[in-house]
Design a protein around this motif. Structure first.
Motif, PDB file in Angstrom:
ATOM      1  N   THR A 211      -3.915  -3.558  -1.503  1.00 19.80           N
ATOM      2  CA  THR A 211      -4.820  -2.532  -2.029  1.00 19.80           C
ATOM      3  C   THR A 211      -4.111  -1.577  -2.974  1.00 19.80           C
ATOM      4  OG1 THR A 211      -4.307  -1.102  -0.169  1.00 19.80           O
ATOM      5  CG2 THR A 211      -6.257  -2.514   0.040  1.00 19.80           C
ATOM      6  N   ASP A 212      -2.747  -1.495  -2.861  1.00 14.42           N
ATOM      7  CA  ASP A 212      -2.029  -0.418  -3.529  1.00 14.42           C
ATOM      8  C   ASP A 212      -2.541   0.909  -2.958  1.00 14.42           C
ATOM      9  OD1 ASP A 212      -0.076   0.570  -5.163  1.00 14.42           O
ATOM     10  OD2 ASP A 212      -0.899  -0.226  -7.019  1.00 14.42           O
ATOM     11  N   GLY A 213      -2.288   2.019  -3.631  1.00 10.80           N
ATOM     12  CA  GLY A 213      -2.729   3.310  -3.088  1.00 10.80           C
ATOM     13  C   GLY A 213      -4.155   3.629  -3.499  1.00 10.80           C
TER      14      GLY A 213
ATOM     15  N   ALA B 149       0.843  -1.205   0.000  1.00  9.56           N
ATOM     16  CA  ALA B 149       0.000   0.000   0.000  1.00  9.56           C
ATOM     17  C   ALA B 149       0.869   1.241   0.000  1.00  9.56           C
ATOM     18  CB  ALA B 149      -0.906  -0.002   1.228  1.00  9.56           C
ATOM     19  N   HIS B 150       0.232   2.340  -0.312  1.00  8.53           N
ATOM     20  CA  HIS B 150       0.822   3.673  -0.137  1.00  8.53           C
ATOM     21  C   HIS B 150      -0.267   4.415   0.639  1.00  8.53           C
ATOM     22  CE1 HIS B 150       3.409   2.253  -3.382  1.00  8.53           C
ATOM     23  NE2 HIS B 150       2.312   1.987  -4.075  1.00  8.53           N
ATOM     24  N   VAL B 151      -0.359   4.104   1.932  1.00  8.04           N
ATOM     25  CA  VAL B 151      -1.524   4.530   2.725  1.00  8.04           C
ATOM     26  C   VAL B 151      -1.787   6.041   2.660  1.00  8.04           C
ATOM     27  CG1 VAL B 151      -2.522   4.577   5.044  1.00  8.04           C
ATOM     28  CG2 VAL B 151      -1.373   2.515   4.233  1.00  8.04           C
TER      29      VAL B 151
ATOM     30  N   ILE C  92       9.452  -3.749  -3.333  1.00  6.78           N
ATOM     31  CA  ILE C  92       9.658  -3.068  -4.618  1.00  6.78           C
ATOM     32  C   ILE C  92       8.535  -3.396  -5.608  1.00  6.78           C
ATOM     33  CG2 ILE C  92      11.113  -4.990  -5.478  1.00  6.78           C
ATOM     34  CD1 ILE C  92      12.866  -2.820  -6.871  1.00  6.78           C
ATOM     35  N   HIS C  93       8.213  -2.465  -6.497  1.00  5.98           N
ATOM     36  CA  HIS C  93       7.308  -2.755  -7.616  1.00  5.98           C
ATOM     37  C   HIS C  93       8.125  -3.434  -8.720  1.00  5.98           C
ATOM     38  CE1 HIS C  93       5.620   1.026  -5.847  1.00  5.98           C
ATOM     39  NE2 HIS C  93       4.461   0.465  -6.092  1.00  5.98           N
ATOM     40  N   ALA C  94       7.594  -4.480  -9.335  1.00  8.43           N
ATOM     41  CA  ALA C  94       8.308  -5.062 -10.479  1.00  8.43           C
ATOM     42  C   ALA C  94       7.347  -5.808 -11.389  1.00  8.43           C
ATOM     43  CB  ALA C  94       9.407  -6.002 -10.002  1.00  8.43           C
TER      44      ALA C  94
HETATM   45 ZN   LIG Z   1       2.315   0.530  -5.563  1.00 11.62          ZN
END
Ligand SMILES: [Zn+2]
Length: 442
Positions: A298-300, A68-70, A210-212
Motif C-alpha cells: 500500500t505504501d503510506g 508500508a509506512h503505517v 529499501i526504496h529503489a
Molecule cells: Zn515507501
C-alpha cells in the motif's frame, strides 16, 4: 483437544497459474499453525477449544502488505494533486519534522485497525520511532516485519539506532515480530552508508527493506550521476547479498531484473501510489517471468489514502493488463498468487505464510461472498479479485488468535485511537517552511 476449528468454509489455494477452491472444508489450528485441512465433519467441534463458523465464506491466506509506512495514516489527505518532488519536499518531509513518538504509536494503532479490518495479517513497515510502532504491533496481535528508517544524513548514530532496534525486537512475540534494516533509498544514502548497513544486516541476521528505482527518472538520474542504476548500486554495496525488499522498482531496467533474479530479492508493488503520483509502474509480469517474487503493497496513506490491499491487488492486475495491451495477461490465478504466496515470499516467509496447508501459520481470513455485489457466484477467484470489498472480510486470525470476529476488532479500541489522533490534528498538519527532515533531489 485442538485449539481452533474453522468450520465449513471454501478454502482457497493459489499456485502460480492455477487457483483451486476446496468447497465445504474445515481448518484445524494447533499452537498457531494449521494442523489439518479436511472435508467438513472430519473434526468434531466438541474436540476443539474454540469454533468459528465459516459457512458461505471463503477462507484465504491473510493478505500481506509488503511495503508500508503505517503510522503515516495520521497525515492522510494532506498532500494531494502535487508532483512527486513537491510531495516530498513541500509536504512529507516538512510534516515529518513535527513527528513525535506518541504520534507514531497512535498512528500505528489506527493503521493496524484499518489493516486488520481489511484482512491484512502481516505488514512490512518502514518508519521512525519503531520501538513505539512495535509496542502497537504487540498489542494488536498482527504479524509485522519492522524497520527503523534511516537516511544517510542520519550518520553513524542513525544507523546504530536502526540496528539496535533490529537486534532488540527481532523474533519477539514468539516470532510474530521480525525486523529489517531500513535505509531509505540509494538517493538518500551513499555507497558507504549502504555498505555499513549491509554489514549490520549480516551481523544481526536480518534482511534489508529499501526504496529503489521508484521511477524511471530516478534511474536516469542515478546513471547520469554515478554511471550505475539504483539496483546496480544495491548490488555493488552488498545490499542484495541479503534477504531484501525493494519497494517499487518502477524504474528497473532489463539488466536490473536479471540482477534481482540472481539475488533472490523481492519487489513490493503499490499501484495506487504510482497512479496518483504518475510514477509509472512495477513491471510485475517481467519480474515474475524472471523468477523475482512480487508482493502487494500500500505504501503510506499520504500517497495511497488507504491501507487497502484489495485495492492494491485490483489496481495491480488492471494496470498490468493495460500496460501489456493484453487483457489476457495478469490472470486471476496470477493475481491471487501475487496476493498470497508472492507477497509471503517478498515478506521473507514463503514457507510459513500465504498458503492454507498443514505446517503453515494460521494467518487467515474469512471473506463473506454473500453480498449483492458478489452474486451470483460463478467464479470465486473472479469475485475475490474484482468484486470483493475490504469490508467483506468478516474474521481475521493471526497465529491462531482471532483479532477480528464478525467485523468486531478484539484487540484494538478504535474509538480511543481515533480520539487520540484527532487531539493531535492541528499540530500534525503544520508545515514550517524550510523545515524538513530530508531533501528530494535524486
Ligand atoms: Zn515507501
Amino acid at each position: 483437544m485442538h485449539d481452533l476449528l474453522i468450520r465449513d468454509c471454501h478454502v482457497l489455494r493459489c499456485e502460480p497459474s492455477e487457483t483451486t477452491v476446496l468447497r465445504h472444508h474445515d481448518l484445524v489450528v494447533d499452537r498457531g499453525l494449521i494442523s489439518a485441512v479436511s472435508p467438513t465433519g472430519t473434526t468434531r467441534p466438541e474436540d476443539c477449544e474454540e469454533v468459528v463458523e465459516g459457512r458461505g465464506m471463503v477462507a484465504m491466506p491473510g493478505l500481506v502488505d509488503t511495503h508500508a509506512h503505517v503510522p503515516m495514516v495520521i497525515f492522510r489527505g494532506l498532500a494531494e494533486d502535487v508532483s512527486l518532488e513537491t510531495w516530498f519536499n513541500e509536504y512529507m518531509w516538512p510534516l515529518e519534522s513535527n513527528l513525535r513518538e506518541d504520534d507514531v504509536y497512535w498512528g500505528m494503532q489506527l493503521g493496524l485497525a484499518e489493516l486488520i479490518e481489511g484482512g491484512v495479517t502481516a505488514v512490512a513497515d518502514h518508519y521512525f520511532f519503531m520501538d513505539r510502532a512495535a509496542e502497537a504491533v504487540r498489542e494488536a496481535g498482527i504479524r509485522a516485519g519492522l524497520g527503523w528508517a534511516v537516511f544517510g544524513s542520519g550518520g553513524k548514530q542513525g544507523l546504530e539506532r536502526s540496528a539496535r532496534f533490529a537486534a532488540e525486537w527481532n523474533g519477539q512475540e514468539d516470532g510474530r515480530i521480525t525486523t529489517w534494516m531500513a535505509p531509505h533509498a540509494p538517493y538518500t544514502c551513499d555507497d558507504d552508508f549502504l555498505r555499513q548497513t549491509a554489514r549490520e544486516a549480516d551481523r544481526l541476521g536480518v534482511g534489508i527493506h529499501i526504496h529503489a528505482a521508484e521511477t524511471i527518472a530516478q534511474t536516469e538520474a542515478s546513471v547520469a550521476r554515478h554511471g550505475r542504476t539504483p539496483i546496480q548500486v544495491l548490488e555493488q554495496t552488498g545490499v542484495l547479498d541479503h534477504r531484501c525488499i525493494v519497494a517499487h522498482g518502477c524504474g528497473v531496467t532489463e539488466d536490473d531484473i536479471g540482477i534481482l533474479a540472481r539475488s533472490g530479492a523481492g519487489v513490493a508493488c503499490a499501484p495506487k501510489t504510482y497512479l496518483k503520483l504518475a510514477m509509472g509502474t512495477t513491471p510485475v509480469l517481467a519480474l515474475r517471468r524472471a523468477g523475482v517474487p512480487v508482493g502487494l503493497a500500500t505504501d503510506g496513506a499520504v500517497s495511497n489514502n488507504t491501507l487497502d490491499v484489495w485495492e492494491s491487488m485490483r489496481l495491480m492486475a488492471m494496470v498490468q493488463k493495460d500496460r501489456a495491451g493484453a487483457p489476457e495477461s495478469m490472470t486471476l490465478a496470477e493475481t491471487l498468487h501475487v496476493a498470497t504466496r508472492g507477497s509471503a515470499a517478498v515478506y521473507g516467509a514463503p514457507d510459513k505464510l500465504g498458503h492454507l496447508a498443514p505446517g503453515f501459520a494460521a494467518d487467515l481470513i474469512l471473506v463473506d461472498i454473500g453480498g449483492a455485489h458478489c452474486q451470483p457466484l460463478h467464479s470465486i477467484p473472479a469475485t475475490l479479485v474484482y468484486a470483493t470489498r475490504a469490508s467483506d472480510v468478516q474474521t481475521v486470525i493471526v497465529a491462531g488468535r482471532v483479532l477480528m470476529r464478525d467485523r468486531r476488532l478484539l484487540t484494538l479500541d478504535k474509538r480511543e485511537i481515533v480520539r487520540r489522533v484527532s487531539d493531535a490534528m492541528e499540530r500534525l498538519q503544520r508545515r514550517v517552511p524550510d523545515k524538513r527532515i530530508q531533501l528530494y533531489e535524486p
